[in-house]
Scaffold this active site. Structure first.
Site, PDB file in Angstrom:
ATOM      1  N   ASP A   1       0.703  -1.089   0.061  1.00  0.00           N
ATOM      2  CA  ASP A   1       0.097   0.073   0.230  1.00  0.00           C
ATOM      3  C   ASP A   1       0.861   1.277   0.045  1.00  0.00           C
ATOM      4  OD1 ASP A   1      -2.891   0.891   0.559  1.00  0.00           O
ATOM      5  OD2 ASP A   1      -1.661   2.027   1.828  1.00  0.00           O
ATOM      6  N   ILE A   2       0.526   2.007  -0.924  1.00  0.00           N
ATOM      7  CA  ILE A   2       1.271   3.448  -0.810  1.00  0.00           C
ATOM      8  C   ILE A   2       0.722   4.166   0.280  1.00  0.00           C
ATOM      9  CG2 ILE A   2       1.895   5.603  -2.171  1.00  0.00           C
ATOM     10  CD1 ILE A   2       1.269   4.084  -4.726  1.00  0.00           C
ATOM     11  N   GLU A  43      -4.545   2.450  -4.795  1.00  0.00           N
ATOM     12  CA  GLU A  43      -3.019   2.768  -4.429  1.00  0.00           C
ATOM     13  C   GLU A  43      -2.382   1.177  -3.837  1.00  0.00           C
ATOM     14  OE1 GLU A  43      -4.880   4.336  -0.489  1.00  0.00           O
ATOM     15  OE2 GLU A  43      -5.400   3.943  -2.698  1.00  0.00           O
TER      16      GLU A  43
END
Length: 712
Positions: free
Chosen positions: A579-580, A623
């Protein structure tokens, strides 16, 4: 006076009058920067309604990079009690920014400010800079690239005076013509990219092979001088004659080969052309110009993907070697250019163009590349030794290129029939257009199908003594690597019941015995075309449109396949969920277009970090990304995850609103699935995704920008 309500009626009316007629951004804030009053310009130019602005802080409306300077200006203003000027960017409701210059004044504990909109002036300045840059780029291209065909002209002008026969002189003149044409194409190609000069296409019939060769020949001498060889491979399915714009096509090929020469210190350039489906009236041809050998060091001025200005900022519009020029030319032919670099093998320039099928009778043209290059053996010619070797080597290289074009893989058809007469009849009919494999039993057929490459289509006899066609078909359908191969049954039983059974077992069609040969060939052609389009559709359906990596659908398919393999082989399977960090804040700060670019950069870094052929990275949603690592234990998967985290961190993508780092970072969760040693019927594969998600959640909860491993 510390608020607007302290103004008397006359002052209030004067203030309202100024706010109503001014064309500048007018604003009154308190000492903390909270907005108390604005004029109509904020709505007309930025889209903000007055009630939306009241109570907001002025700092929230400027570009994040301007916040620090604004705070410093306001601090100076309150301390010095004077007029201050300040330039910043104001954000509109659609995410765009206006360039404005402010004047602030502190009066009775309130800040009165006006801002002049300089956006049009700013863009005019940028346009002027762009025009100046374009002019300099044009001069650079002309000065740096034009000497290549001039070298060829000079060479052949020297050679023509030394030739002994008319045929050699004619070949010299032909090469002089090609070099002259290249110069004209260079200049015309540059002019064609002028947006103010409409592009006009000359759609004519032309010889495809000769056109591509004509584009390359003027650069042969320059290539050989740099110890570079050029291999040309044209797929045999491309018709000799097509319709389109040959001059534009030659411009594109010439520029790309020229660029490729300049990318290499020594090595080889491979030019390949392959068609999509030449049976259509309009079809695509895909071109690839690849380099291999010793390339210039990455990040140098000669790297088309690392061009920097004097401040060290990347100038994406300034692709060296005329790549921007080529991109525009390709787009005028309804195509698309892509360029990539592999540090190990060099550069890859790829594009496609649309051409028309030429229905006129094809006229055989015996003019070949080797025949148009001068065979020169006169030792009295005063030329550089490498130039003489270049011409001699060119003649020796031509047969090799021809063999490579012929050796391009043809579609493979497996004929399975226990009757040698039937296999021989079908093989003789198909061998001209296809590579033919023959099996006289079901067991032999299954062995051939497992070979690499597998057959593209199978003609399968329904009635065989050792193993029926139904059984062979079912076995082929059970294997993931072969289930997509179309199977056509050969049978004398053409009743509806047998056809229904055949279709249920996985066959796509029937061919009745005795064979109607034209009908057999037509069915084969149709089913191969359908297979080709299914592959295209499958690729499209399995690819994320934004990042061009596999999507969630493809990941879930491969997860099911790899779980079955892991159970069968008793191996470990690992998953990494990614996950960003604070990506919503990134979008809020920089806008969704920058967000899309960020996702693409992260996806590319993930793809490059995974080294093994069986590893898979996919975009899960938003994302979030996910990796599948077959035959990888928990320790190995954690190592891969840490490499991924560092790779994205090293991209140094700015993220000023992240509380973790001022660049984009990742949180990663790792989990592995294995069979239970106590109970072989149990395993943890089904819970892999959940375990990886738990690890990802813990990674976020413990500070982000880290790898967390799930352990029971």
């Amino acid at each position: 006076m510390n608020d607007l309500f302290s103004l008397n009626e006359q002052s209030r009316q004067q203030l309202e009058g100024i706010f109503n007629v001014s064309m500048e951004f007018l604003c009154i804030t308190n000492g903390r920067g909270e907005i108390l009053k604005t004029n109509q310009v904020w709505e007309t130019k930025l889209g903000y309604l007055t009630p939306e602005l009241l109570g907001k802080n002025l700092i929230d409306l400027v570009h994040p990079n301007d916040v620090a300077n604004l705070l410093l200006a306001l601090k100076k203003l309150t301390a010095a009690n004077k007029i201050l000027a300040f330039t910043s960017r104001l954000r509109s409701t659609n995410g765009d920014y206006h360039f404005v210059t402010w004047q602030f004044q502190w009066i009775d504990e309130l800040i009165y400010s006006s801002a002049k909109d300089l956006t049009e002036l700013y863009h005019a300045k940028k346009d002027a800079e762009s025009a100046e840059f374009s002019k300099n780029q044009l001069l650079s291209i002309l000065s740096n690239e034009i000497h290549e065909p001039l070298d060829s002209l000079s060479l052949f002008l020297q050679l023509i005076s030394k030739t002994q026969s008319i045929s050699e002189q004619n070949i010299c003149l032909e090469n002089i013509r090609l070099s002259t044409e290249f110069l004209a194409n260079l200049i015309n190609g540059i002019l064609a990219t002028d947006k103010s000069n409409p592009t006009v296409h000359d759609v004519t019939s032309f010889n495809f092979h000769d056109t591509i060769e004509d584009a390359i020949i003027p650069l042969i001498v320059s290539a050989k001088r740099h110890n570079i060889t050029i291999d040309l491979s044209i797929h045999p399915k491309i018709p000799p004659t097509v319709q389109g714009d040959p001059q534009r096509l030659k411009q594109i090929i010439s520029f790309l080969v020229l660029n490729a020469i300049k990318c290499l210190e020594r090595g080889k350039i491979s030019v390949e052309a392959t068609p999509e489906n030449t049976d259509k009236a309009v079809f695509k041809i895909y071109f690839s110009v690849k380099t291999s050998g010793l390339t210039h060091s990455q990040g140098s001025a000669d790297d088309p993907f690392s061009s920097y200005d004097s401040h060290g900022s990347t100038q994406e519009s300034n692709l060296n070697f005329g790549l921007e020029l080529v991109k525009n030319l390709v787009e005028t032919m309804n195509g698309k250019l892509s360029a990539s670099r592999d540090n190990e093998s060099g550069y890859d320039f790829s594009f496609h163009v649309l051409l028309l099928r030429d229905n006129a009778p094809n006229i055989k043209n015996d003019r070949s590349m080797g025949g148009r290059v001068l065979p020169m053996y006169n030792q009295n010619i005063r030329l550089k030794a490498e130039e003489l070797r270049a011409i001699e080597q060119l003649r020796n290289d031509q047969p090799k290129s021809d063999r490579q074009a012929i050796a391009i893989k043809r579609e493979r058809i497996l004929i399975v029939d226990d009757s040698p007469e039937n296999t021989q009849l079908l093989a003789q009919m198909l061998v001209e257009n296809y590579e033919i494999l023959v099996a006289n039993s079901g067991k032999d057929a299954l062995a051939i199908v497992q070979q690499v490459p597998a057959p593209d289509l199978i003609l399968l006899d329904l009635s065989m003594p050792d193993m029926s066609g139904y059984e062979v078909c079912k076995q082929i359908q059970l294997e993931e690597s072969t289930m997509a191969i179309p199977i056509i049954f050969l049978t004398i039983l053409s009743d509806p019941e047998n056809e229904a059974s055949g279709l249920q077992s996985g066959a796509v069609d029937f061919i009745s015995k005795p064979f109607d040969l034209p009908r057999v060939e037509e069915k084969i052609k149709n089913h191969l075309a359908l297979k080709h389009y299914r592959e295209i559709l499958s690729t499209t359906a399995d690819t994320d449109a934004l990042t061009q990596i596999p999507n969630r659908r493809r990941f879930e398919e491969m997860l099911a396949i790899e779980i079955r393999k892991a159970r069968r082989n008793n191996t470990t399977l690992s998953v990494i969920r990614i996950d960003i960090d604070y990506f919503k804040r990134y979008n809020d700060t920089y806008g969704h277009l920058e967000g899309d670019d960020c996702l693409r950069e992260v996806a590319d870094a993930l793809k490059k970090t995974l080294k093994r052929a069986g590893d898979l990275v996919a975009r899960w949603e938003g994302e979030e990304f996910i990796c599948l690592l077959p035959d990888t234990n928990l320790k190995g998967a954690a190592h891969v995850a840490e490499n991924i985290r560092k790779a994205v961190l090293n991209l140094r993508i700015p993220h000023q609103s992240s509380p973790v780092e001022k660049v984009v970072t990742l949180s990663l969760g790792v989990a592995s699935g294995t069979r239970s040693h106590e109970n072989q019927a149990e395993d943890s594969f089904e819970a892999l995704l959940d375990h990886a998600q738990m690890a990802l959640t813990q990674s976020k909860d413990t500070g982000r920008n880290r790898v967390f491993v799930y352990r029971k």
